[in-house]
Design a protein around this motif. Structure first.
Motif: not given
Length: 73
Positions: A19-26, A31-32, A36-40, A54-66
């Motif tokens: 309600n304060k306008g902040w959003t949780k995004e993927l 960074w610096n 690039p990494k996936y960031d939530l 948290i930041t995830l590599t593509g491999k980590e994101l695929r494992k999380l999806k699994e």
């Protein structure tokens, strides 16, 4: 505190908003100027401030999806 540079290369999706306008995004973020990494995390409007996340590599994101696909929710 050290200056952190970031570039949002691709917005994948918005998960929720507060309600304060902040959003949780993927997003795909560099960074610096690093690989690039996936960031939530929470973002203020216009992405001028950010919350912890948290930041995830593509491999980590695929494992999380699994793992999520195997959950009974």
């Amino acid at each position: 505190m050290a200056n952190i540079n970031y570039e949002i290369l691709k917005t994948i999706g918005e998960i929720s908003d507060s309600n304060k306008g902040w959003t949780k995004e993927l997003n795909l973020i560099s960074w610096n100027n690093r690989e690039p990494k996936y960031d939530l995390r929470d973002w203020a409007p216009e992405h001028e401030k950010m919350g912890k996340g948290i930041t995830l590599t593509g491999k980590e994101l695929r494992k999380l999806k699994e793992i999520l696909n195997e959950m009974d929710i």
